[in-house]
Design an enzyme around this catalytic site. Structure first.
Site, PDB file in Angstrom:
ATOM      1  N   GLU A 483       0.854  -1.184   0.000  1.00 57.02           N
ATOM      2  CA  GLU A 483       0.000   0.000   0.000  1.00 57.02           C
ATOM      3  C   GLU A 483       0.897   1.243   0.000  1.00 57.02           C
ATOM      4  O   GLU A 483       1.160   1.802  -1.018  1.00 57.02           O
ATOM      5  CB  GLU A 483      -0.970  -0.019   1.184  1.00 57.02           C
ATOM      6  CG  GLU A 483      -1.986   1.106   1.087  1.00 57.02           C
ATOM      7  CD  GLU A 483      -3.339   0.760   1.690  1.00 57.02           C
ATOM      8  OE1 GLU A 483      -3.501  -0.316   2.258  1.00 57.02           O
ATOM      9  OE2 GLU A 483      -4.247   1.611   1.575  1.00 57.02           O
ATOM     10  N   GLU A 746      -2.410   0.261  13.349  1.00 56.66           N
ATOM     11  CA  GLU A 746      -3.452   0.788  12.465  1.00 56.66           C
ATOM     12  C   GLU A 746      -4.829   0.715  13.116  1.00 56.66           C
ATOM     13  O   GLU A 746      -5.641   1.623  12.977  1.00 56.66           O
ATOM     14  CB  GLU A 746      -3.473  -0.020  11.163  1.00 56.66           C
ATOM     15  CG  GLU A 746      -4.595   0.378  10.213  1.00 56.66           C
ATOM     16  CD  GLU A 746      -4.533  -0.376   8.892  1.00 56.66           C
ATOM     17  OE1 GLU A 746      -3.965  -1.477   8.868  1.00 56.66           O
ATOM     18  OE2 GLU A 746      -5.046   0.155   7.895  1.00 56.66           O
TER      19      GLU A 746
HETATM   20  C1  BGC Z   1      -5.333   2.916   4.564  1.00 54.99           C
HETATM   21  C2  BGC Z   1      -5.735   4.060   5.454  1.00 54.99           C
HETATM   22  C3  BGC Z   1      -6.612   4.948   4.674  1.00 54.99           C
HETATM   23  C4  BGC Z   1      -7.822   4.137   4.383  1.00 54.99           C
HETATM   24  C5  BGC Z   1      -8.987   4.825   3.802  1.00 54.99           C
HETATM   25  C6  BGC Z   1      -6.541   2.159   4.184  1.00 54.99           C
HETATM   26  O1  BGC Z   1      -6.282   1.129   3.332  1.00 54.99           O
HETATM   27  O2  BGC Z   1      -4.365   2.137   5.141  1.00 54.99           O
HETATM   28  O3  BGC Z   1      -4.868   4.493   6.338  1.00 54.99           O
HETATM   29  O4  BGC Z   1      -6.840   6.187   5.201  1.00 54.99           O
HETATM   30  O5  BGC Z   1      -7.527   2.981   3.658  1.00 54.99           O
HETATM   31  O6  BGC Z   1     -10.016   4.470   4.535  1.00 54.99           O
END
Ligand code: BGC
Length: 875
Positions: A483, A746
C-alpha cells in the site's frame, strides 16, 4: 538578540532551488536584554563580500520584528547562482547582532538549461550481456534471469575528460525510477532514494549535487545505476504488476557542469549494461550478486566491447522541477538486539524497534552462498508474521562473492519491519554485524516530549516512530504492506503532531504540490496523492486535507505562501461541495466515504461527519481569507460557515438541542469544530463524557481521535483525558504498548488474544491514532499556540499536571525560537518552568487544582519563568 536557524525555502542551505525569489526565514535567540527594533536580511554574491558587509545582491532594509520570513527581492538571480546571506538584528541601542552566514543556490530555472536527454537501458538482461568488469560471466548463464514481473537494474556509464585546475562542478539529475550517481567510483551523496515520488505524468524532481571534489584531471567516469522505484515498480495494492501507473521502463537524465557549462550529459554516447544489483523493487525487495565485480567500470570508462549495449533515447518525459522537500536519507542506525539461530542456515534477528528502512549485513560465507532476508513487523509463534504484507514480498537476496565477505545494504528498496529471518543456501554463513538503517525524508527534529510515566512515554515514542516510518517523500499510511500510499485523511489528522515532532514545512509543501496535482477537474481533492488507484475524491475528512494541512502549516510556520499557493484550489473544492449540497447538509459528492474509519463499533453518521468537515472548511477558508487580506472572501466564508452550522444543528440535533447520535465521534466533531450554540455545546460535552463513562474507553476512529483529548481538556476534563491515555485494556493506546507495540497500530484491535491478528488490512505502523501526541504537547506539557498560529507571536501555556505522570516537559524549536514548558509535582507542590523566546509573549492558563504560592501575572514576556503552586484544598 541573535537570529539563527536560517532557512531558504524552508531548508537549510538548499542546493538547486527552483525559484529566483526564495522565501528566507530565521528564528530568534536571546542575546541581549534589549528588544530589537528590526531585522535586516543581507544577501551577497560571495562569502567574502558578505563577511565584509557588502550586500551586493540585496539589503532588505529594516524588516519589522514581527516578520517571520521575507521573500528575496534583490538583484535578479538566474540559474545556478549561489547566494550568501545573513540576518542582522539591531536593538534599540543600535547594537547589531549577526546570524551565522548561510547560503542557497538556484538550480535549473529555465527549460533550456537542460541539454541532457532522457535515456534508458535495455528492458531485461539477455544472455551474453554481462556485468561490466565481470570476467566470470559466460554466455548462457542464468545469473541475470529476472523473477517474473521484476525489472532489471541497469548501469549507465560515460567517460569524460577534465583539464587540470580547480573546478566548481555540479551534477543535475532526475530519473523516472530511482538512481544512484557515481563520479570516479564515489557516490555523489548519501541520499537513500532519489528522486522522490510525484505524479510522474506531470512532474519529476531533479537533484543537484556539488561534485567539485570528485573530479580529477584527465579521464573521469560518471556512472548511473537505475532501478524501477515508484515509476516502474510495484506500487500500491492494485493492479498487482509493475509499471502499472506511469511506465514500464525506468529512464534517467543527467547533466554534469563545470563552471555552469555542461561537460557531460546523458545522450546517445553513453553505454549501458548490468551489474551486481540484478533487480530491485520498493515492495518486492532486491537481489544482488557479489560475484559481479563493478569497480573497473565505476572508475573508468567501460571497454567498448560487445557486452555493452547502446542506450535508448526516451521521447517524451514529464517536466523536471527542482527538489522541494528534504532528501530521503538514512537518519538512524538501530543495532540488532538479538540474533538467534533457528537452524545451521537460518538466523532470526530482532531489532527491538518496528521501523522503516533496510538491513546492513556484514557477514562471511562461501563464495556463491545465497542469503535470503525476509522482513516482518511481528512474530507469530516465533516465526515471521508476513500475512499483513499482502503481496509485498519484502525479501532481499544477496550472493556472496569470491572475497567470502559481504558488507551489504540494499540500494533501491525499503521495508517496514522489526524482525528479519536470514536463510542461507548452506551452513557457511557467519553474521558479524546486522543493523537496521532507518530511512525517511531527512526532517529536522523540532519537538521533544518527556514524562515520568513509562507507558505514556512509549505512546509518544511510538507516534514519533510511526512518523519516522511514514514520512518518506510522501506522508504514507504504512511502510510495510502493498500500500504505502499518500492517504489524505491520515495526513490531515496527524499534521499538527507531525509539525511538533519535526520541521515538516518543506516536506508538506512538496506533498501539497502532489495534492494540487491530483485535484480533480470538478474541484474535489482526492483520497490519495500522488493520485493512483482511486480516481474519485471528496471523501469527508480525507479531501479536507487540501485545506486543513496548509492551514496547519500556516499555524506552525507563519508563512503565507502555502496558503496563497493552495487558495484557488481550496476555493474550487469548496464550490464542489456547495454544488452538490444546496441545503447545507453534505449528502452528495462523497464518493468513497470512509466515515470515522476504524472506530470501535461506534459509527458516527456519515452525513454528520461530512457536514461537520464542510463547516470546518468554511471556517478555515474564512480565516485564510483574513490572512491573505481577501476581505470579501472572508465575509463570504464567514456567512457560509454560519449557514452550514445552522443546517448542521437543524439536521443532527433534536429540537431540545441534543445530538441525535450518541457516538463519541459525533460529539467530538461538533464540539471541536465549534458547530453548536453554547447550550447545545454544554449538552454535547456532557453527552460525550457520559458516553465515555458508559463504555469506559474511547471509541473514536481516524477522523475524531486527534480532537478527542483536546476537546476533553478544553471542557475542563483533563482527568478523563488522562484516564483514557493511561488505560491499558482493550481498546486503548496503552493496550498496544502492553502487547509490545513500538509503533502505533493501524487498528485498536490489530491483535487481540481472542482473535489473534486482524486479517486483510492490518498494519502495526500507521500514525493516525498517534495523533494523540498533539495533546501531549499542547495539553499534557501545555505548549500551545494561539489559534492564529505562530504569526500572532503568542504562546498559550496550558499545562495539565497529573500525579500519575509526576513530571512532564516539552521543548519545541518553533518558528519564533525555542519554547519549553515543564511541570513537576513533589507531594503537594507543583513547579512550572516555562521559556518564551524573544519577540514573543505568552499566557499561562493556570492549571485547575493548583493554587499559586505567590500571586503573579500570567501574561508573560520573553525569557524564563518559574511558578510554584500548592495543591488546592478540596472543598
Ligand atoms: C489505509 C488508510 C486509509 C484508508 C482509507 C486504508 O487502506 O491504510 O490508512 O486512510 O484505507 O479508509
Amino acid at each position: 538578540m541573535q537570529p539563527y536557524r536560517l532557512q531558504a525555502e524552508h531548508r537549510d542551505r538548499p542546493l538547486g532551488i527552483g525559484t529566483a525569489s526564495p522565501r528566507l526565514s530565521w528564528s530568534m535567540g536571546a542575546a541581549s536584554e534589549d528588544s530589537p527594533a528590526h531585522v535586516r536580511v543581507l544577501v551577497a554574491s560571495s562569502a567574502h563580500a558578505l563577511i565584509n558587509g557588502h550586500a551586493d545582491l540585496w539589503d532588505s532594509g529594516p524588516i519589522p520584528m514581527k516578520a517571520l520570513n521575507v521573500r528575496y527581492a534583490g538583484k535578479a538571480l538566474g540559474s545556478r547562482r549561489r547566494c550568501h546571506w545573513r540576518v542582522v538584528s539591531a536593538d534599540s541601542r543600535s547594537d547589531v547582532v549577526d546570524s551565522e552566514p548561510s547560503w542557497f543556490e538556484t538550480g535549473m530555472l529555465e527549460t533550456h538549461d537542460w541539454v541532457a536527454e532522457w535515456i534508458t537501458g535495455p528492458v531485461a538482461p539477455r544472455d551474453g550481456v554481462q556485468a561490466p568488469g565481470s570476467t566470470r560471466q559466460q554466455p548462457g548463464s542464468t545469473r541475470f534471469r529476472l523473477p517474473d514481473g521484476l525489472g532489471a537494474v541497469t548501469y549507465l556509464s560515460r567517460a569524460f575528460e577534465v583539464v587540470p585546475g580547480e573546478h566548481d562542478a555540479r551534477l543535475y539529475a532526475a530519473a523516472l525510477g530511482l538512481y544512484h550517481a557515481y563520479v570516479n567510483g564515489e557516490r555523489v551523496d548519501a541520499r537513500a532514494f532519489a528522486p522522490g515520488w510525484t505524479d510522474y505524468h506531470k512532474r519529476v524532481e531533479y537533484q543537484a549535487y556539488d561534485v567539485s571534489a570528485l573530479l580529477q584531471p584527465g579521464r573521469n567516469a560518471i556512472c548511473l545505476v537505475l532501478a524501477d522505484g515508484w515509476y516502474a515498480g510495484y506500487v500500491g495494492f492494485s493492479p498487482k504488476r509493475r509499471g502499472a501507473f506511469y511506465g514500464a521502463r525506468a529512464a534517467i537524465c543527467a547533466q554534469l557542469e563545470i563552471g555552469g557549462v555542461p561537460v557531460v550529459v546523458t545522450d546517445r554516447s553513453w553505454h549501458t549494461g548490468f551489474g551486481p544489483i540484478i533487480w530491485s523493487d520498493l515492495l518486492m525487495g532486491e537481489s544482488r550478486d557479489e560475484r559481479e565485480a563493478l569497480t573497473p567500470w565505476l572508475t573508468a570508462a567501460p571497454p567498448a566491447t560487445e557486452v555493452w549495449a547502446a542506450i535508448t533515447r526516451v521521447g517524451s518525459a514529464p517536466q523536471r522541477v527542482a527538489e522541494r522537500g528534504p532528501p530521503i536519507s538514512t537518519v538512524m542506525t538501530v543495532p540488532a538486539r538479538a540474533v538467534a539461530w533457528l537452524a545451521a542456515d537460518i538466523a532470526s534477528i530482532d531489532f527491538g524497534q518496528n521501523l522503516s528502512g533496510r538491513i546492513r549485513l556484514q557477514a562471511t560465507g562461501d563464495c556463491g552462498t545465497e542469503i535470503r532476508i525476509r522482513h516482518a513487523e511481528t512474530l507469530d509463534a516465533a516465526r515471521l508474521y508476513t500475512e499483513n504484507l499482502r503481496t509485498a514480498r519484502a525479501e532481499d537476496r544477496i550472493v556472496i562473492g569470491p572475497s567470502g565477505r559481504i558488507d551489504y545494504e540494499p540500494s533501491f528498496t525499503f521495508h517496514g519491519f522489526r524482525y528479519a529471518e536470514l536463510k542461507a543456501s548452506n551452513a557457511s554463513l557467519r553474521i558479524e554485524c546486522a543493523e537496521a538503517k532507518v530511512i525517511m525524508s531527512a526532517l529536522e527534529r523540532t519537538g521533544r516530549f518527556r514524562c515520568g510515566h513509562a507507558l505514556v512515554q512509549r505512546i509518544y515514542d511510538n507516534a514519533l516512530w510511526s512518523q519516522r516510518s511514514n514520512f518518506l517523500s510522501v506522508p504514507t499510511d504504512c511502510p510495510q504492506r502493498d500500500e504505502r500510499l499518500g492517504w489524505l485523511g491520515d495526513a490531515q489528522v496527524f499534521a499538527r503532531t507531525a509539525a511538533y515532532n519535526f520541521d515538516v514545512a518543506a516536506f508538506f509543501e512538496k506533498w501539497l504540490g502532489d495534492v494540487l496535482d491530483a485535484q480533480r477537474s470538478d474541484g474535489a481533492f482526492t483520497d490519495i496523492a500522488p493520485l493512483i488507484i482511486f480516481e474519485n475524491g471528496g471523501a469527508p475528512g480525507w479531501a479536507e486535507a487540501g485545506v486543513l494541512v496548509p492551514w496547519t502549516l500556516w499555524q506552525m510556520y507563519g508563512d503565507p505562501d502555502i496558503l496563497e499557493r493552495c487558495w484557488p484550489a481550496m476555493q474550487r473544492f469548496f464550490e464542489f461541495q456547495c454544488r452538490h449540497n444546496e441545503d447545507g447538509v453534505r449528502r452528495q459528492g462523497l464518493n468513497l466515504n470512509f466515515g470515522d474509519w476504524l472506530n470501535v463499533d461506534d459509527d458516527t453518521p456519515k452525513e454528520l461527519i461530512a457536514t461537520a468537515f464542510w463547516a470546518r472548511t468554511a471556517a478555515v477558508l474564512r480565516d485564510i481569507a483574513a490572512v491573505l487580506g481577501e476581505v470579501e472572501a472572508e465575509a463570504h466564508y464567514g456567512r457560509e460557515f454560519d449557514r452550514i452550522r445552522l443546517a448542521f444543528q437543524r439536521e443532527f440535533l433534536s429540537s431540545e438541542g441534543q445530538l441525535h447520535s450518541d457516538a463519541q465521534g459525533a460529539s467530538v466533531l461538533s464540539l471541536a469544530f465549534g458547530l453548536l450554540t453554547p447550550a447545545q455545546h454544554a449538552r454535547a460535552f456532557n453527552g460525550l463524557v457520559a458516553a465515555i463513562e458508559r463504555r469506559g474507553y474511547a471509541t473514536c476512529g481516524f477522523l475524531s481521535i486527534n480532537a478527542l483529548l483536546p476537546t476533553l481538556s478544553a471542557g475542563g476534563r483533563s482527568d478523563l483525558a488522562y484516564r483514557l491515555l493511561l488505560r491499558e485494556d482493550y481498546p486503548s493506546w496503552g493496550y498496544s504498548v502492553r502487547h509490545g507495540a513500538t509503533t502505533i497500530w493501524e487498528r485498536w484491535d490489530s491483535w487481540t488474544p481472542e482473535n489473534g491478528f486482524q486479517k486483510e488490512m492490518n498494519s502495526f505502523n500507521h500514525y493516525a491514532f498517534g495523533s494523540v501526541a498533539e495533546w501531549l504537547y499542547r495539553f499534557a506539557a501545555g505548549l500551545d499556540f494561539d489559534d492564529g498560529g505562530v504569526a500572532r507571536r503568542c504562546i498559550e501555556f496550558r499545562p495539565q499536571p497529573c500525579d500519575a505522570l509526576g513530571w512532564c516537559e516539552a521543548e519545541y524549536e518553533s518558528a519564533l525560537g525555542s519554547v519549553s514548558s515543564a511541570w513537576r509535582i513533589a507531594g503537594d507542590r507543583l513547579t512550572l518552568a516555562l521559556a518564551v523566546p524573544p519577540a514573543a509573549t505568552a499566557r499561562l492558563h493556570w492549571p485547575s487544582g493548583w493554587d499559586p504560592i505567590e500571586a503573579g501575572s500570567t501574561a508573560l514576556g520573553p525569557g524564563s519563568h518559574r511558578f510554584e503552586a500548592a495543591r488546592s484544598r478540596l472543598p
